[in-house]
Design a protein around this motif. Structure first.
Motif, PDB file in Angstrom:
ATOM      1  N   ASN A 170      49.160  37.980 111.576  1.00 37.71           N
ATOM      2  CA  ASN A 170      50.582  37.761 111.887  1.00 37.71           C
ATOM      3  C   ASN A 170      50.819  36.463 112.662  1.00 37.71           C
ATOM      4  OD1 ASN A 170      51.768  40.020 110.664  1.00 37.71           O
ATOM      5  ND2 ASN A 170      51.039  41.317 112.331  1.00 37.71           N
ATOM      6  N   THR A 173      51.943  32.963 113.538  1.00 38.86           N
ATOM      7  CA  THR A 173      52.904  32.023 112.942  1.00 38.86           C
ATOM      8  C   THR A 173      52.764  30.613 113.499  1.00 38.86           C
ATOM      9  OG1 THR A 173      54.494  32.741 114.580  1.00 38.86           O
ATOM     10  CG2 THR A 173      54.612  33.790 112.420  1.00 38.86           C
ATOM     11  N   TYR A 206      54.885  33.636 107.342  1.00 33.60           N
ATOM     12  CA  TYR A 206      53.727  34.420 107.785  1.00 33.60           C
ATOM     13  C   TYR A 206      52.508  34.066 106.937  1.00 33.60           C
ATOM     14  CZ  TYR A 206      56.186  37.493 111.000  1.00 33.60           C
ATOM     15  OH  TYR A 206      56.866  37.987 112.061  1.00 33.60           O
TER      16      TYR A 206
END
Lengths: 145, 138
Positions: free
Chosen positions: A32, A34, A104
């Motif tokens: 996850n 970013t 993502y």
């Protein structure tokens, strides 16, 4: 034709699989993520395996003709996946773009888990090879006892 | 080689041990490269050459009239060679790799057992010699 060759080659296989395991852990941990130092979302990493003639040191390279048939494995590169990131609509996220989409990493958890199992099985296979070579070397020491 | 104490059998067992240790190295390399793209699985072939050498070992050197002829005198066993080549009997996977992990693991175990069997036989030969040398264990 000695046991240190078999042990060295198996060790190279274990090291390569361990390296692969590291990149898989990195992929799962960053599923996850970013933000990265190079900008943008995290990109999935993959190792490149390459077979190389087994040579112990430079001296041996110039004096002894290497046995081309016995090759160790080496991780020669770690590549970043070029797949486009997954865009999710999250307008509240601080990393969202003007349209409200967040990029993502394009990581498939199932794929990573399958690779992880494969890496650990391959590692075990190399451990078995080390064990078998070690047993043989130990019983060779028993000649004439 | 012409030493009657260490006869044909001991020589053949010694050669077997050398070849099996080569096969161990090659199999270990195959297992280490089981996921290397383009790697071709190797096999070691020595049984046939060694069998031929054992048959020829008893012949006298004089039957070879040219150095280029096949060695058939004493020393045929110690001069027999193993062939290492890409295994032709394989399935090629998408990345060009031809290692069959199950086959390699089976080869590894079989090789290890037969290596130890050869060592056991050498030990038996040496034990018999020792028995004779110590006057029947007295």
């Amino acid at each position: 034709m000695d046991f240190s060759t078999a042990l060295r080659v198996s060790a190279s296989g274990m090291a390569a699989q361990r390296m692969r395991m590291n990149t898989i852990s990195s992929n799962i941990a960053n599923i996850n993520t970013t933000r990265t130092p190079e900008g943008g979302p995290y990109r999935r990493k993959d190792v490149v395996f390459e077979a190389m003639p087994d040579q112990r040191n430079f001296g041996e390279m110039v004096t002894v003709k290497p046995d081309e048939q016995v090759q160790r494995v080496q991780v020669t590169d770690v590549l970043s996946d070029r797949k486009a990131p997954l865009m999710k609509y999250e307008p509240d996220n601080p990393d969202a773009n003007e349209e409200g989409y967040v990029a993502y990493p394009n990581i498939n958890l199932m794929e990573e888990m399958a690779n992880m199992i494969q890496a650990s099985r391959s590692y075990e296979a190399n451990v078995s090879a080390v064990q078998a070579s070690k047993d043989m070397a130990m019983s060779a020491l028993e000649i004439g006892r | 080689m012409s030493n009657p104490l260490f006869d044909k059998t001991t020589n053949a067992l010694g050669a077997t041990i050398n070849f099996r240790s080569l096969r161990q190295n090659v199999t270990a390399a195959n297992i280490a490269n089981a996921e290397t793209p383009g790697y071709k699985a190797k096999v070691v072939d020595f049984e046939e050459a060694l069998g031929r050498a054992i048959d020829l070992e008893g012949w006298t050197k004089e039957t070879a009239t040219d150095p280029e002829h096949m060695i058939i005198g004493p020393g045929a066993i110690s001069r027999s060679r193993a062939d290492v080549y890409d295994n032709p009997d394989v399935n090629v996977s998408n990345d060009g790799n031809t290692v069959d992990m199950e086959k390699e693991m089976a080869t590894l175990q079989e090789n290890s057992i037969l290596y130890k069997a050869a060592l056991n036989l050498i030990n038996k030969k040496l034990g018999a010699l020792r028995y004779a040398a110590t006057d029947g264990g007295r």
